[in-house]
Write an enzyme that holds these catalytic residues in place. Sequence first.
Site, mmCIF file in Angstrom:
data_model
loop_
_atom_site.group_PDB
_atom_site.id
_atom_site.type_symbol
_atom_site.label_atom_id
_atom_site.label_comp_id
_atom_site.label_asym_id
_atom_site.label_seq_id
_atom_site.Cartn_x
_atom_site.Cartn_y
_atom_site.Cartn_z
ATOM 1 N N ASP A 10 0.833 -1.199 0.000
ATOM 2 C CA ASP A 10 0.000 0.000 0.000
ATOM 3 C C ASP A 10 0.874 1.257 0.000
ATOM 4 O O ASP A 10 1.817 1.364 0.776
ATOM 5 C CB ASP A 10 -0.906 -0.007 1.228
ATOM 6 N N HIS B 58 -0.574 4.523 0.134
ATOM 7 C CA HIS B 58 -1.393 5.665 0.546
ATOM 8 C C HIS B 58 -0.757 6.356 1.745
ATOM 9 O O HIS B 58 -0.631 5.773 2.808
ATOM 10 C CB HIS B 58 -2.814 5.208 0.902
#
Length: 146
Positions: free
Chosen positions: A13, A15
């Site tokens: 990930d 983000h």
Amino acid sequence: MPRTVILGVIGSDAHVVGITILEQALSSAGFEVINLGVQTSQDEFVSAAKSHDAEAVLVSSLYGHARQDCEGLHDELDAAGLDVLTYVGGNLAVGQSDFEETRRTFREMGFDRVFDAETDPEEAIARLRDDLQLTTTEAEQIRVDG
């Protein structure tokens, strides 16, 4: 003396916005925050928790694959001899329709607290203070010293 927490986005990930906001909120609340950034491996969480004598590990994931990425994390923490609080939050499952089911899954995996992507940072900080058994005086002192 500030309480140390480890913060990062697990797995593949990338983000970063959520942990940046959380880092700022935790720092403002007087916590010492070690932000590992994005695409953090379980080993990096464990190593940072050990080397910084952290009291909590906060795992973020927004791309929906947190279950796979977090599987075995508590075994790794135990193997390293670490007794830390573990929190996980974000968009934890692809197509998640019932967050209570997701919460149960992560609690069964060993996480002390499980938050959805809509959780206000202040709520997570309040739970962290509760779980660390910070008295009002200690929490206020952390803010002053921090």
